[in-house]
Every structure is written in C-alpha cells, then in structure tokens.
Motif scaffolding. Structure first.
Motif, PDB file in Angstrom:
ATOM      1  N   THR A 184       0.855  -1.182   0.000  1.00  0.00           N
ATOM      2  CA  THR A 184       0.000   0.000   0.000  1.00  0.00           C
ATOM      3  C   THR A 184       0.889   1.230   0.000  1.00  0.00           C
ATOM      4  O   THR A 184       2.057   1.181   0.398  1.00  0.00           O
ATOM      5  N   GLY A 185       0.349   2.332  -0.443  1.00  0.00           N
ATOM      6  CA  GLY A 185       1.103   3.577  -0.433  1.00  0.00           C
ATOM      7  C   GLY A 185       1.506   3.970   0.974  1.00  0.00           C
ATOM      8  O   GLY A 185       2.591   4.503   1.204  1.00  0.00           O
ATOM      9  N   SER A 186       0.649   3.673   1.929  1.00  0.00           N
ATOM     10  CA  SER A 186       0.933   4.003   3.321  1.00  0.00           C
ATOM     11  C   SER A 186       2.149   3.247   3.841  1.00  0.00           C
ATOM     12  O   SER A 186       3.010   3.826   4.517  1.00  0.00           O
ATOM     13  N   SER A 187       2.242   1.959   3.540  1.00  0.00           N
ATOM     14  CA  SER A 187       3.381   1.180   4.023  1.00  0.00           C
ATOM     15  C   SER A 187       4.684   1.641   3.368  1.00  0.00           C
ATOM     16  O   SER A 187       5.741   1.608   3.991  1.00  0.00           O
ATOM     17  N   VAL A 188       4.601   2.088   2.130  1.00  0.00           N
ATOM     18  CA  VAL A 188       5.799   2.598   1.454  1.00  0.00           C
ATOM     19  C   VAL A 188       6.203   3.945   2.059  1.00  0.00           C
ATOM     20  O   VAL A 188       7.383   4.185   2.334  1.00  0.00           O
ATOM     21  N   MET A 189       5.249   4.816   2.297  1.00  0.00           N
ATOM     22  CA  MET A 189       5.556   6.122   2.871  1.00  0.00           C
ATOM     23  C   MET A 189       6.135   5.997   4.280  1.00  0.00           C
ATOM     24  O   MET A 189       6.948   6.821   4.688  1.00  0.00           O
ATOM     25  N   ASP A 190       5.730   4.967   5.024  1.00  0.00           N
ATOM     26  CA  ASP A 190       6.273   4.757   6.363  1.00  0.00           C
ATOM     27  C   ASP A 190       7.778   4.533   6.338  1.00  0.00           C
ATOM     28  O   ASP A 190       8.471   4.856   7.303  1.00  0.00           O
ATOM     29  N   MET A 191       8.300   3.985   5.248  1.00  0.00           N
ATOM     30  CA  MET A 191       9.746   3.780   5.126  1.00  0.00           C
ATOM     31  C   MET A 191      10.502   5.101   5.144  1.00  0.00           C
ATOM     32  O   MET A 191      11.632   5.166   5.599  1.00  0.00           O
ATOM     33  N   PHE A 192       9.886   6.148   4.648  1.00  0.00           N
ATOM     34  CA  PHE A 192      10.558   7.428   4.523  1.00  0.00           C
ATOM     35  C   PHE A 192      10.379   8.312   5.753  1.00  0.00           C
ATOM     36  O   PHE A 192      10.981   9.373   5.838  1.00  0.00           O
ATOM     37  N   ASP A 193       9.569   7.872   6.713  1.00  0.00           N
ATOM     38  CA  ASP A 193       9.381   8.641   7.938  1.00  0.00           C
ATOM     39  C   ASP A 193      10.640   8.699   8.789  1.00  0.00           C
ATOM     40  O   ASP A 193      10.823   9.625   9.570  1.00  0.00           O
ATOM     41  N   THR A 194      11.495   7.711   8.669  1.00  0.00           N
ATOM     42  CA  THR A 194      12.668   7.622   9.539  1.00  0.00           C
ATOM     43  C   THR A 194      13.926   8.230   8.931  1.00  0.00           C
ATOM     44  O   THR A 194      14.995   8.118   9.519  1.00  0.00           O
ATOM     45  N   VAL A 195      13.815   8.856   7.768  1.00  0.00           N
ATOM     46  CA  VAL A 195      14.992   9.462   7.141  1.00  0.00           C
ATOM     47  C   VAL A 195      15.326  10.753   7.886  1.00  0.00           C
ATOM     48  O   VAL A 195      14.509  11.661   7.994  1.00  0.00           O
ATOM     49  N   LEU A 196      16.542  10.806   8.414  1.00  0.00           N
ATOM     50  CA  LEU A 196      17.015  11.992   9.114  1.00  0.00           C
ATOM     51  C   LEU A 196      18.186  12.586   8.345  1.00  0.00           C
ATOM     52  O   LEU A 196      19.069  11.866   7.899  1.00  0.00           O
ATOM     53  N   THR A 197      18.174  13.882   8.195  1.00  0.00           N
ATOM     54  CA  THR A 197      19.283  14.556   7.531  1.00  0.00           C
ATOM     55  C   THR A 197      19.870  15.591   8.488  1.00  0.00           C
ATOM     56  O   THR A 197      19.197  16.044   9.410  1.00  0.00           O
ATOM     57  N   SER A 198      21.114  15.911   8.267  1.00  0.00           N
ATOM     58  CA  SER A 198      21.746  16.963   9.056  1.00  0.00           C
ATOM     59  C   SER A 198      22.446  17.929   8.108  1.00  0.00           C
ATOM     60  O   SER A 198      22.910  17.548   7.037  1.00  0.00           O
ATOM     61  N   THR A 199      22.505  19.170   8.530  1.00  0.00           N
ATOM     62  CA  THR A 199      23.151  20.209   7.749  1.00  0.00           C
ATOM     63  C   THR A 199      24.234  20.853   8.603  1.00  0.00           C
ATOM     64  O   THR A 199      23.984  21.228   9.749  1.00  0.00           O
ATOM     65  N   VAL A 200      25.433  20.947   8.043  1.00  0.00           N
ATOM     66  CA  VAL A 200      26.563  21.533   8.743  1.00  0.00           C
ATOM     67  C   VAL A 200      27.201  22.569   7.826  1.00  0.00           C
ATOM     68  O   VAL A 200      27.400  22.309   6.638  1.00  0.00           O
TER      69      VAL A 200
END
Length: 117
Positions: free
Chosen positions: A62-78
C-alpha cells in the motif's frame, strides 16, 4: 480520505473554501494513487518481495506502508568554512533505496539542493 478523521476537524468559513479544500484533497489522493500504481507496477516481475514497516513482506504494498519507510529518514546540515554540507544521518535501508530507484531517484534527493528547472 475514507476516514472522517481527515474531514472532521476542518473548519472552513465559506463554501468556496470547502470546495477548494475538496479539490486539494482530490489531487492529493490522485498523486497517492499514482505513487502506489508506480510502485506496484515496478515490483511486478521483480524477484523477491519488499520488506515494509512492521516486518511485512509484499509484492503489492500500500502507499501508506511505502511512505512509512521514509518517515525515519534523518538529515543533518553543517556549515563549514561558508560551505553547507548535508548528509543522511539515519542508518542505510536497502528497501528505501530500491523504492527510490523505481522513480529513478537516489538518496541525493535528501542531500542535494534542487536545481532551478
């Protein structure tokens, strides 16, 4: 869209705004459906299932299960010496990279600035 949860708390003051909100929700649902269709089409004929949130495996996610994969992406800017460096700080997740590959994207969408097209 099927749940009253999305529409219940919406307080719009005029019928015109309600209509505009309905159009925006309809467009969002259309994009969501297209996203789900692309994922399912690209997975058809591929070897192996994809692993999604909750350790579920599927050939037709489902689209929801795929989108859940991207919830945990963390980025940092320095910023170092006037230059800005961005990076992904979350751990690698091969299934996420696989899904990005279905759209001809890579992890650079999180770290590179958008170019003016």
């Amino acid at each position: 869209m099927k749940s009253p949860y999305f529409v219940g708390p919406v307080f719009l003051h005029s019928p015109r705004r309600v209509e505009a909100f309905a159009y925006v929700m309809l467009l969002a649902l259309l994009l969501y459906s297209a996203f789900e269709h692309v994922i399912r089409t690209k997975m058809k004929g591929r070897v192996g299932t994809a692993h999604f949130a909750g350790r579920s495996q599927s050939w037709k996610p489902t689209g929801s299960s795929v989108m859940d994969m991207f919830d945990t992406v963390l980025t940092s800017t320095v910023e170092i010496g006037g230059q800005v460096h961005r990076g992904i700080t979350s751990r690698p997740y091969p299934q996420r990279d696989r899904v990005l590959g279905f759209f001809c994207w890579d992890a650079g969408i999180y770290t590179e600035a958008a170019s003016n097209v």
